[in-house]
Write a protein that holds these residues in place. Structure first.
Motif, PDB file in Angstrom:
ATOM      1  N   LEU A   1       0.720  -1.109  -0.094  1.00  0.00           N
ATOM      2  CA  LEU A   1      -0.007   0.112  -0.094  1.00  0.00           C
ATOM      3  C   LEU A   1       0.809   1.354   0.060  1.00  0.00           C
ATOM      4  CD1 LEU A   1      -3.141   0.000  -0.178  1.00  0.00           C
ATOM      5  CD2 LEU A   1      -2.879   0.747   2.352  1.00  0.00           C
ATOM      6  N   ILE A   2       1.996   1.193   0.733  1.00  0.00           N
ATOM      7  CA  ILE A   2       2.884   2.275   0.677  1.00  0.00           C
ATOM      8  C   ILE A   2       3.545   2.504  -0.818  1.00  0.00           C
ATOM      9  CG2 ILE A   2       5.178   3.100   1.534  1.00  0.00           C
ATOM     10  CD1 ILE A   2       4.270   1.742   4.534  1.00  0.00           C
ATOM     11  N   GLU A   3       3.878   1.504  -1.239  1.00  0.00           N
ATOM     12  CA  GLU A   3       4.398   1.615  -2.689  1.00  0.00           C
ATOM     13  C   GLU A   3       3.324   2.378  -3.564  1.00  0.00           C
ATOM     14  OE1 GLU A   3       5.785  -2.030  -4.239  1.00  0.00           O
ATOM     15  OE2 GLU A   3       7.144  -2.309  -2.420  1.00  0.00           O
ATOM     16  N   LYS A   4       2.240   1.891  -3.429  1.00  0.00           N
ATOM     17  CA  LYS A   4       0.913   2.461  -4.156  1.00  0.00           C
ATOM     18  C   LYS A   4       0.543   4.019  -3.916  1.00  0.00           C
ATOM     19  CE  LYS A   4      -3.507   1.203  -5.815  1.00  0.00           C
ATOM     20  NZ  LYS A   4      -4.857   0.271  -5.472  1.00  0.00           N
ATOM     21  N   TYR A   5       0.522   4.261  -2.506  1.00  0.00           N
ATOM     22  CA  TYR A   5       0.237   5.693  -2.266  1.00  0.00           C
ATOM     23  C   TYR A   5       1.143   6.600  -1.434  1.00  0.00           C
ATOM     24  CZ  TYR A   5      -4.710   3.662  -3.144  1.00  0.00           C
ATOM     25  OH  TYR A   5      -5.629   3.380  -3.377  1.00  0.00           O
ATOM     26  N   GLY A   6       2.209   5.842  -1.014  1.00  0.00           N
ATOM     27  CA  GLY A   6       3.295   6.704  -0.227  1.00  0.00           C
ATOM     28  C   GLY A   6       2.883   6.851   1.269  1.00  0.00           C
ATOM     29  N   LEU A   7       3.777   7.516   2.031  1.00  0.00           N
ATOM     30  CA  LEU A   7       3.208   7.686   3.398  1.00  0.00           C
ATOM     31  C   LEU A   7       2.286   8.795   3.658  1.00  0.00           C
ATOM     32  CD1 LEU A   7       6.815   7.092   4.885  1.00  0.00           C
ATOM     33  CD2 LEU A   7       4.903   5.513   5.184  1.00  0.00           C
TER      34      LEU A   7
ATOM     35  N   GLN B   1       2.136  10.848   6.209  1.00  0.00           N
ATOM     36  CA  GLN B   1       2.689  12.085   6.462  1.00  0.00           C
ATOM     37  C   GLN B   1       3.556  12.800   5.905  1.00  0.00           C
ATOM     38  OE1 GLN B   1       3.076   8.607   7.660  1.00  0.00           O
ATOM     39  NE2 GLN B   1       4.997   8.289   8.579  1.00  0.00           N
ATOM     40  N   GLU B   2       3.861  12.214   4.517  1.00  0.00           N
ATOM     41  CA  GLU B   2       4.545  13.025   3.722  1.00  0.00           C
ATOM     42  C   GLU B   2       3.467  13.627   2.688  1.00  0.00           C
ATOM     43  OE1 GLU B   2       7.175  10.205   1.601  1.00  0.00           O
ATOM     44  OE2 GLU B   2       8.220  10.037   3.371  1.00  0.00           O
ATOM     45  N   TRP B   3       2.577  13.070   2.588  1.00  0.00           N
ATOM     46  CA  TRP B   3       1.562  13.878   1.089  1.00  0.00           C
ATOM     47  C   TRP B   3       0.240  14.550   2.137  1.00  0.00           C
ATOM     48  CZ3 TRP B   3      -3.328  12.046   1.247  1.00  0.00           C
ATOM     49  CH2 TRP B   3      -3.834  10.771   1.389  1.00  0.00           C
ATOM     50  N   ASN B   4       0.008  14.185   3.332  1.00  0.00           N
ATOM     51  CA  ASN B   4      -1.090  14.774   3.849  1.00  0.00           C
ATOM     52  C   ASN B   4      -0.749  15.300   5.350  1.00  0.00           C
ATOM     53  OD1 ASN B   4      -3.508  15.504   4.132  1.00  0.00           O
ATOM     54  ND2 ASN B   4      -4.343  13.629   4.913  1.00  0.00           N
ATOM     55  N   LYS B   5       0.283  15.725   5.708  1.00  0.00           N
ATOM     56  CA  LYS B   5       1.000  16.331   7.066  1.00  0.00           C
ATOM     57  C   LYS B   5      -0.270  17.046   7.717  1.00  0.00           C
ATOM     58  CE  LYS B   5       4.694  18.308   9.425  1.00  0.00           C
ATOM     59  NZ  LYS B   5       5.809  19.148   9.427  1.00  0.00           N
ATOM     60  N   GLU B   6      -0.740  17.911   6.886  1.00  0.00           N
ATOM     61  CA  GLU B   6      -1.964  18.896   7.484  1.00  0.00           C
ATOM     62  C   GLU B   6      -3.209  18.293   7.600  1.00  0.00           C
ATOM     63  OE1 GLU B   6      -0.752  21.588   9.379  1.00  0.00           O
ATOM     64  OE2 GLU B   6       1.349  20.925   8.419  1.00  0.00           O
ATOM     65  N   GLY B   7      -3.597  17.357   7.066  1.00  0.00           N
ATOM     66  CA  GLY B   7      -4.688  16.731   7.074  1.00  0.00           C
ATOM     67  C   GLY B   7      -5.530  17.223   5.864  1.00  0.00           C
ATOM     68  N   THR B   8      -5.122  18.198   4.961  1.00  0.00           N
ATOM     69  CA  THR B   8      -6.149  18.691   3.845  1.00  0.00           C
ATOM     70  C   THR B   8      -6.530  17.668   2.928  1.00  0.00           C
ATOM     71  OG1 THR B   8      -4.188  20.267   4.034  1.00  0.00           O
ATOM     72  CG2 THR B   8      -5.692  20.509   2.152  1.00  0.00           C
ATOM     73  N   TYR B   9      -6.005  16.654   2.732  1.00  0.00           N
ATOM     74  CA  TYR B   9      -6.521  15.804   1.902  1.00  0.00           C
ATOM     75  C   TYR B   9      -7.393  14.496   2.654  1.00  0.00           C
ATOM     76  CZ  TYR B   9      -3.264  18.264  -0.609  1.00  0.00           C
ATOM     77  OH  TYR B   9      -2.619  19.655  -1.473  1.00  0.00           O
ATOM     78  N   GLY B  10      -7.810  14.522   3.870  1.00  0.00           N
ATOM     79  CA  GLY B  10      -8.442  13.448   4.325  1.00  0.00           C
ATOM     80  C   GLY B  10      -7.945  13.104   5.760  1.00  0.00           C
ATOM     81  N   PRO B  11      -8.499  12.166   6.424  1.00  0.00           N
ATOM     82  CA  PRO B  11      -8.208  11.990   7.858  1.00  0.00           C
ATOM     83  C   PRO B  11      -6.791  11.068   7.815  1.00  0.00           C
ATOM     84  CG  PRO B  11      -9.896  10.524   7.306  1.00  0.00           C
ATOM     85  CD  PRO B  11      -9.658  11.409   6.178  1.00  0.00           C
ATOM     86  N   GLU B  12      -6.225  10.508   7.068  1.00  0.00           N
ATOM     87  CA  GLU B  12      -5.024   9.757   7.109  1.00  0.00           C
ATOM     88  C   GLU B  12      -3.982  10.692   7.200  1.00  0.00           C
ATOM     89  OE1 GLU B  12      -6.910  10.777   4.074  1.00  0.00           O
ATOM     90  OE2 GLU B  12      -7.007   8.663   3.419  1.00  0.00           O
ATOM     91  N   ARG B  13      -3.207  10.628   8.256  1.00  0.00           N
ATOM     92  CA  ARG B  13      -2.353  11.697   8.399  1.00  0.00           C
ATOM     93  C   ARG B  13      -0.934  10.813   8.682  1.00  0.00           C
ATOM     94  NH1 ARG B  13      -3.220  16.486  12.017  1.00  0.00           N
ATOM     95  NH2 ARG B  13      -1.420  17.151  11.016  1.00  0.00           N
ATOM     96  N   TYR B  14      -0.963   9.464   9.123  1.00  0.00           N
ATOM     97  CA  TYR B  14       0.164   8.656   9.282  1.00  0.00           C
ATOM     98  C   TYR B  14      -0.221   7.126   9.241  1.00  0.00           C
ATOM     99  CZ  TYR B  14      -2.093   8.869  13.788  1.00  0.00           C
ATOM    100  OH  TYR B  14      -2.877   8.896  14.863  1.00  0.00           O
ATOM    101  N   ILE B  15       0.479   6.284   9.115  1.00  0.00           N
ATOM    102  CA  ILE B  15       0.113   4.919   9.302  1.00  0.00           C
ATOM    103  C   ILE B  15       0.341   4.548  10.593  1.00  0.00           C
ATOM    104  CG2 ILE B  15       0.805   2.715   8.466  1.00  0.00           C
ATOM    105  CD1 ILE B  15       1.548   3.462   5.763  1.00  0.00           C
ATOM    106  N   GLU B  16      -0.725   3.971  11.161  1.00  0.00           N
ATOM    107  CA  GLU B  16      -0.629   3.639  12.646  1.00  0.00           C
ATOM    108  C   GLU B  16      -0.379   1.967  12.666  1.00  0.00           C
ATOM    109  OE1 GLU B  16      -3.696   4.838  15.923  1.00  0.00           O
ATOM    110  OE2 GLU B  16      -4.218   2.730  15.384  1.00  0.00           O
ATOM    111  N   VAL B  17       0.343   1.732  13.714  1.00  0.00           N
ATOM    112  CA  VAL B  17       0.896   0.296  13.870  1.00  0.00           C
ATOM    113  C   VAL B  17       0.309  -0.105  15.407  1.00  0.00           C
ATOM    114  CG1 VAL B  17       2.835  -1.374  14.059  1.00  0.00           C
ATOM    115  CG2 VAL B  17       2.943   0.999  12.781  1.00  0.00           C
ATOM    116  N   GLN B  18      -0.443  -1.228  15.183  1.00  0.00           N
ATOM    117  CA  GLN B  18      -0.855  -1.813  16.436  1.00  0.00           C
ATOM    118  C   GLN B  18      -0.065  -2.988  16.930  1.00  0.00           C
ATOM    119  OE1 GLN B  18      -3.473  -1.956  13.740  1.00  0.00           O
ATOM    120  NE2 GLN B  18      -3.620   0.334  13.851  1.00  0.00           N
ATOM    121  N   ILE B  19       0.369  -2.855  18.141  1.00  0.00           N
ATOM    122  CA  ILE B  19       1.267  -3.544  18.512  1.00  0.00           C
ATOM    123  C   ILE B  19       0.655  -4.824  19.517  1.00  0.00           C
ATOM    124  CG2 ILE B  19       3.422  -4.013  19.884  1.00  0.00           C
ATOM    125  CD1 ILE B  19       3.932  -2.373  17.335  1.00  0.00           C
TER     126      ILE B  19
END
Length: 179
Positions: free
Chosen positions: A143-149, A151-169
């Protein structure tokens, strides 16, 4: 090609890392969250009155989805980290700090990923393929290969609610080294 990443956990200095409301009974977690709301000076103070109930439901949904993909969670609720750095999250805290751990330290069957924070990922309805999805390590890398991170393309949240990839441990094995 598998990319190398570090995971980041952000926290309030005086609380220490990996404190989790989900580890508490609902009533106890609500009392703590009520104090946070009363102080009103952090990101968590803006959380809704039904936040704990919703959170526990979403965590259960994520856990079940991860198990369906072959995951082997050792806990009923996860610890949270981001895939890659998101230093601005420290601003959510009065005195924000971070813990950095290599992704390679974790067993793949103990970690899951959402493309964005669990809350909007599981609840936001806009038709994007990664909504309501939990990913394995291999899947999130594709998915990262397809869309990127985000936090790089949406740091401010301008393009939707996804601002980082969350990891559940889903295990304390590695986390205990950093507590």
């Amino acid at each position: 090609m598998m990319m190398k990443f570090d995971l980041y956990h952000y926290y309030e200095r005086n609380q220490g890392p990996f404190k989790n409301l989900s580890a508490l009974e609902i009533d106890e977690a609500e009392k703590i969250l009520q104090k946070i709301r009363y102080n009103g000076d952090t990101f968590a103070s803006k959380r809704s009155l039904d936040y704990i109930k919703i959170r526990k439901g979403l965590e259960n949904k994520a856990r079940e989805a991860f198990i369906a993909k072959g995951g082997n969670p050792k806990k009923m609720y996860p610890h949270y980290m981001t895939l890659g750095e998101c230093g601005w999250i420290k601003e959510w805290y009065r005195d924000g700090k971070e813990v950095k751990i290599s992704l390679a330290e974790f067993k793949e069957d103990n970690i899951s990923f959402t493309y964005g924070d669990l809350f909007p990922t599981m609840r936001y309805q806009d038709g994007k393929e990664y909504r309501e999805q939990v990913y394995t390590k291999e899947e999130i890398m594709k998915l990262i290969e397809k869309y990127g991170l985000p936090q790089e393309w949406n740091k401010e949240g301008t393009y939707g609610p996804e601002r980082y990839i969350e990891v559940q441990i889903w295990s304390n094995e590695v986390i205990n080294k950093y507590v």
